[in-house]
Scaffold this motif. Structure first.
Motif, mmCIF file in Angstrom:
data_model
loop_
_atom_site.group_PDB
_atom_site.id
_atom_site.type_symbol
_atom_site.label_atom_id
_atom_site.label_comp_id
_atom_site.label_asym_id
_atom_site.label_seq_id
_atom_site.Cartn_x
_atom_site.Cartn_y
_atom_site.Cartn_z
ATOM 1 N N GLY A 121 2.500 -1.567 -9.757
ATOM 2 C CA GLY A 121 1.854 -2.799 -9.331
ATOM 3 C C GLY A 121 1.492 -2.888 -7.866
ATOM 4 N N PHE A 122 1.464 -1.737 -7.145
ATOM 5 C CA PHE A 122 1.005 -1.764 -5.754
ATOM 6 C C PHE A 122 -0.460 -2.200 -5.713
ATOM 7 C CE2 PHE A 122 4.842 0.362 -5.154
ATOM 8 C CZ PHE A 122 5.014 0.938 -3.915
ATOM 9 N N ASP A 123 -0.864 -2.742 -4.584
ATOM 10 C CA ASP A 123 -2.259 -3.149 -4.415
ATOM 11 C C ASP A 123 -3.186 -1.957 -4.211
ATOM 12 O OD1 ASP A 123 -2.129 -6.263 -4.172
ATOM 13 O OD2 ASP A 123 -0.475 -5.511 -2.951
ATOM 14 N N ALA A 124 -2.679 -0.896 -3.624
ATOM 15 C CA ALA A 124 -3.469 0.312 -3.389
ATOM 16 C C ALA A 124 -2.520 1.481 -3.210
ATOM 17 C CB ALA A 124 -4.350 0.151 -2.146
ATOM 18 N N CYS A 125 -3.041 2.687 -3.452
ATOM 19 C CA CYS A 125 -2.271 3.901 -3.183
ATOM 20 C C CYS A 125 -3.245 4.987 -2.746
ATOM 21 C CB CYS A 125 -1.483 4.353 -4.408
ATOM 22 S SG CYS A 125 -0.348 5.729 -4.057
ATOM 23 N N ILE A 126 -2.938 5.641 -1.647
ATOM 24 C CA ILE A 126 -3.825 6.627 -1.050
ATOM 25 C C ILE A 126 -3.202 8.015 -1.205
ATOM 26 C CG2 ILE A 126 -5.177 7.218 0.989
ATOM 27 C CD1 ILE A 126 -5.575 4.340 -0.111
ATOM 28 N N ASP A 127 -4.020 8.972 -1.608
ATOM 29 C CA ASP A 127 -3.590 10.349 -1.779
ATOM 30 C C ASP A 127 -3.592 11.048 -0.417
ATOM 31 O OD1 ASP A 127 -3.154 12.979 -2.462
ATOM 32 O OD2 ASP A 127 -4.762 13.099 -3.945
ATOM 33 N N HIS A 128 -2.426 11.465 0.050
ATOM 34 C CA HIS A 128 -2.356 12.079 1.378
ATOM 35 C C HIS A 128 -2.997 13.464 1.407
ATOM 36 C CE1 HIS A 128 0.894 14.897 0.379
ATOM 37 N NE2 HIS A 128 1.549 13.898 -0.201
ATOM 38 N N ARG A 129 -3.353 13.998 0.232
ATOM 39 C CA ARG A 129 -4.042 15.282 0.186
ATOM 40 C C ARG A 129 -5.552 15.128 0.333
ATOM 41 N NH1 ARG A 129 -0.850 17.297 -5.255
ATOM 42 N NH2 ARG A 129 1.253 17.361 -4.362
ATOM 43 N N ASP A 130 -6.023 13.909 0.275
ATOM 44 C CA ASP A 130 -7.459 13.630 0.401
ATOM 45 C C ASP A 130 -7.932 14.018 1.804
ATOM 46 O OD1 ASP A 130 -9.990 12.460 0.694
ATOM 47 O OD2 ASP A 130 -9.472 10.730 -0.532
ATOM 48 N N PRO A 131 -9.014 14.802 1.917
ATOM 49 C CA PRO A 131 -9.525 15.148 3.245
ATOM 50 C C PRO A 131 -9.869 13.929 4.089
ATOM 51 C CG PRO A 131 -10.553 16.512 1.556
ATOM 52 C CD PRO A 131 -9.772 15.448 0.841
ATOM 53 N N ASP A 132 -10.233 12.828 3.425
ATOM 54 C CA ASP A 132 -10.579 11.596 4.133
ATOM 55 C C ASP A 132 -9.427 10.594 4.098
ATOM 56 O OD1 ASP A 132 -13.216 12.471 4.719
ATOM 57 O OD2 ASP A 132 -13.828 11.953 2.676
ATOM 58 N N VAL A 166 0.859 -1.181 0.000
ATOM 59 C CA VAL A 166 0.000 0.000 0.000
ATOM 60 C C VAL A 166 0.894 1.230 0.000
ATOM 61 C CG1 VAL A 166 -1.770 1.299 1.249
ATOM 62 C CG2 VAL A 166 -1.849 -1.215 1.219
ATOM 63 N N GLY A 167 0.717 2.083 -0.986
ATOM 64 C CA GLY A 167 1.507 3.286 -1.085
ATOM 65 C C GLY A 167 0.715 4.517 -0.677
ATOM 66 N N VAL A 168 1.441 5.556 -0.329
ATOM 67 C CA VAL A 168 0.871 6.880 -0.078
ATOM 68 C C VAL A 168 1.628 7.853 -0.970
ATOM 69 C CG1 VAL A 168 0.481 8.701 1.611
ATOM 70 C CG2 VAL A 168 0.273 6.298 2.301
ATOM 71 N N ALA A 169 0.889 8.684 -1.703
ATOM 72 C CA ALA A 169 1.523 9.636 -2.621
ATOM 73 C C ALA A 169 0.679 10.898 -2.693
ATOM 74 C CB ALA A 169 1.705 9.014 -4.006
ATOM 75 N N GLY A 170 1.223 11.933 -3.310
ATOM 76 C CA GLY A 170 0.540 13.216 -3.378
ATOM 77 C C GLY A 170 -0.082 13.465 -4.735
ATOM 78 N N GLY A 171 -1.374 13.231 -4.856
ATOM 79 C CA GLY A 171 -2.088 13.521 -6.091
ATOM 80 C C GLY A 171 -2.542 12.275 -6.821
ATOM 81 N N ALA A 172 -3.625 12.437 -7.593
ATOM 82 C CA ALA A 172 -4.231 11.299 -8.296
ATOM 83 C C ALA A 172 -3.298 10.712 -9.342
ATOM 84 C CB ALA A 172 -5.546 11.748 -8.943
ATOM 85 N N GLU A 173 -2.526 11.567 -10.054
ATOM 86 C CA GLU A 173 -1.646 11.063 -11.098
ATOM 87 C C GLU A 173 -0.571 10.146 -10.518
ATOM 88 O OE1 GLU A 173 1.290 12.644 -14.706
ATOM 89 O OE2 GLU A 173 0.504 14.061 -13.215
ATOM 90 N N LYS A 174 0.033 10.552 -9.408
ATOM 91 C CA LYS A 174 1.053 9.715 -8.786
ATOM 92 C C LYS A 174 0.442 8.413 -8.271
ATOM 93 C CE LYS A 174 4.320 13.349 -7.487
ATOM 94 N NZ LYS A 174 5.031 14.039 -6.378
ATOM 95 N N CYS A 175 -0.750 8.494 -7.704
ATOM 96 C CA CYS A 175 -1.387 7.277 -7.187
ATOM 97 C C CYS A 175 -1.715 6.307 -8.315
ATOM 98 C CB CYS A 175 -2.646 7.632 -6.390
ATOM 99 S SG CYS A 175 -2.304 8.323 -4.750
ATOM 100 N N ARG A 176 -2.180 6.823 -9.451
ATOM 101 C CA ARG A 176 -2.435 5.945 -10.595
ATOM 102 C C ARG A 176 -1.157 5.258 -11.045
ATOM 103 N NH1 ARG A 176 -5.960 10.066 -12.290
ATOM 104 N NH2 ARG A 176 -4.311 11.019 -13.551
ATOM 105 N N PHE A 177 -0.073 6.004 -11.114
ATOM 106 C CA PHE A 177 1.210 5.429 -11.516
ATOM 107 C C PHE A 177 1.627 4.316 -10.558
ATOM 108 C CE2 PHE A 177 5.849 5.611 -10.695
ATOM 109 C CZ PHE A 177 6.313 5.152 -11.918
ATOM 110 N N VAL A 178 1.475 4.555 -9.262
ATOM 111 C CA VAL A 178 1.896 3.570 -8.259
ATOM 112 C C VAL A 178 1.124 2.265 -8.410
ATOM 113 C CG1 VAL A 178 1.868 3.096 -5.769
ATOM 114 C CG2 VAL A 178 2.748 5.272 -6.610
ATOM 115 N N ILE A 179 -0.149 2.366 -8.719
ATOM 116 C CA ILE A 179 -0.970 1.162 -8.870
ATOM 117 C C ILE A 179 -0.789 0.539 -10.250
ATOM 118 C CG2 ILE A 179 -3.332 0.269 -8.949
ATOM 119 C CD1 ILE A 179 -4.066 2.448 -6.896
ATOM 120 N N GLU A 180 -0.953 1.357 -11.303
ATOM 121 C CA GLU A 180 -0.999 0.807 -12.659
ATOM 122 C C GLU A 180 0.371 0.461 -13.223
ATOM 123 O OE1 GLU A 180 -3.181 3.625 -14.976
ATOM 124 O OE2 GLU A 180 -4.979 3.488 -13.705
#
Length: 344
Positions: A193-204, A176-190
């Protein structure tokens, strides 16, 4: 012997908070000549890394602080342009801490030869260099991931974090990765090959991280601190392991972080959950460098380990790029291309 000038960035002042232009000074000096036993190298790719911010401060750390007027510290991939050292020949590609400058002298003790057959020479600053070996040694020696466990790493699209998560996957873990922004999170997953990536800028963010780790966290590779650390704490499992290699969220702090004191909570958790937390520096595992590069290069060649580079042209742009690195603006391993890559 090369003619002309050796352009350099020097430390002009100790930063207060985020580094600014006046903390760096541009200098031009004569290109030095190697003496007996020395060699002269010309920088091709200058690596920019978060640890450099700490070296700009005064006071004790794991390495000596830069003094005012010193050339800014930094690793680089370089070409030998003149040698009076029998261990190195003109044209050799080497990597070492030669600093923010066009040329540097060395006695060879701080250099390692780069094998271009392992990959593009720029990767000696990244996946096949210090960041990759940092991820490898910290995760495997301290994190000790086991198949079926959950490994979490922040800055997951960066030079160290990207390798941590992929090695976790190679070892059979949920990454599970944590990154800043949707583009970076897509890269981490797609791409990675990470199982998930969460945007640390997300309010939730906290809730999203919890949902991505339904079985808790067994290994948290700490390189950021801040909000990510706070969100990870309550999710650590019994006997979790926390390798600590950086705290980039706090490198520009000029005062203690605001908010409650987290230390009592963390110490209680360390006791009740028997959490292992250990800081490390990559050269703690210097004897594993060869093994690490062998495994990392093998995984790159067979497609199990992917990487991304963020290369900025021009030594003159180093301070601006460095400030962007500390703000998380880079996407992949950040390097400055100082001169032409002989491979094109």
């Amino acid at each position: 012997m090369p003619e002309g000038v050796n352009r350099q960035w020097l430390l002009a002042a100790r930063p207060q908070g985020e580094p600014k232009d006046s903390d760096f000074r541009w200098s031009e000096a004569a290109v030095p000549e190697p003496g007996p036993g020395e060699l002269l190298v010309r920088t091709i790719y200058l690596s920019l890394d978060p640890y450099m911010r700490g070296r700009m401060n005064a006071g004790p750390s794991y390495a000596p602080a830069l003094q005012l007027g010193d050339v800014m510290v930094g690793g680089a991939v370089s070409r030998v342009v003149a040698s009076r050292n029998p261990g190195f020949a003109e044209g050799d590609i080497v990597e070492g801490r030669t600093g923010w400058q066009d040329y540097a002298l060395s006695d060879g003790g701080n250099l390692r030869k780069v094998d271009p057959a392992l990959g593009p020479i720029s990767t000696a600053n990244g996946v096949l260099g210090m960041p990759g070996v940092t991820a490898y040694t910290g995760l495997l020696n301290i994190g000790q991931p086991k198949a079926g466990e959950t490994v979490v790493v922040a800055a997951a699209s960066g030079a160290v974090g990207a390798v941590v998560g992929q090695i976790g996957r190679i070892r059979g873990c949920r990454a599970v990765g944590v990154a800043g922004g949707a583009e970076k999170c897509r890269f981490v997953i797609e791409e990675l090959g990470f199982d998930a990536c969460i945007d640390h800028r997300d309010p939730d963010f906290e809730a999203a991280l919890r949902a991505a780790c339904p079985d808790g966290i067994d290994v948290y590779f700490e390189n950021v601190g801040g909000r990510v650390f706070d969100a990870v704490l309550p999710l650590l499992n019994t006997f979790a392991r926390v390798p600590v290699c950086g705290m980039i969220a706090h490198y520009n702090d000029s005062a203690p972080p605001s908010g409650p004191d987290r230390l009592p909570m963390y110490m209680r958790l360390a006791l009740t959950h028997r959490v292992t937390t250990r800081g490390f520096i990559v050269w703690d595992y210097q004897d594993q460098y060869g093994e690490a590069l062998s495994d990392l290069s093998g995984w790159v060649k067979d497609g199990r380990l992917k990487y991304r580079e963020d290369i900025v042209d021009g030594l003159e742009n180093a301070p601006k790029a460095f400030r962007g690195l500390l703000r998380g603006e880079n996407f992949g391993k950040l390097s400055i291309r100082v001169s032409d890559d002989p491979a094109g």
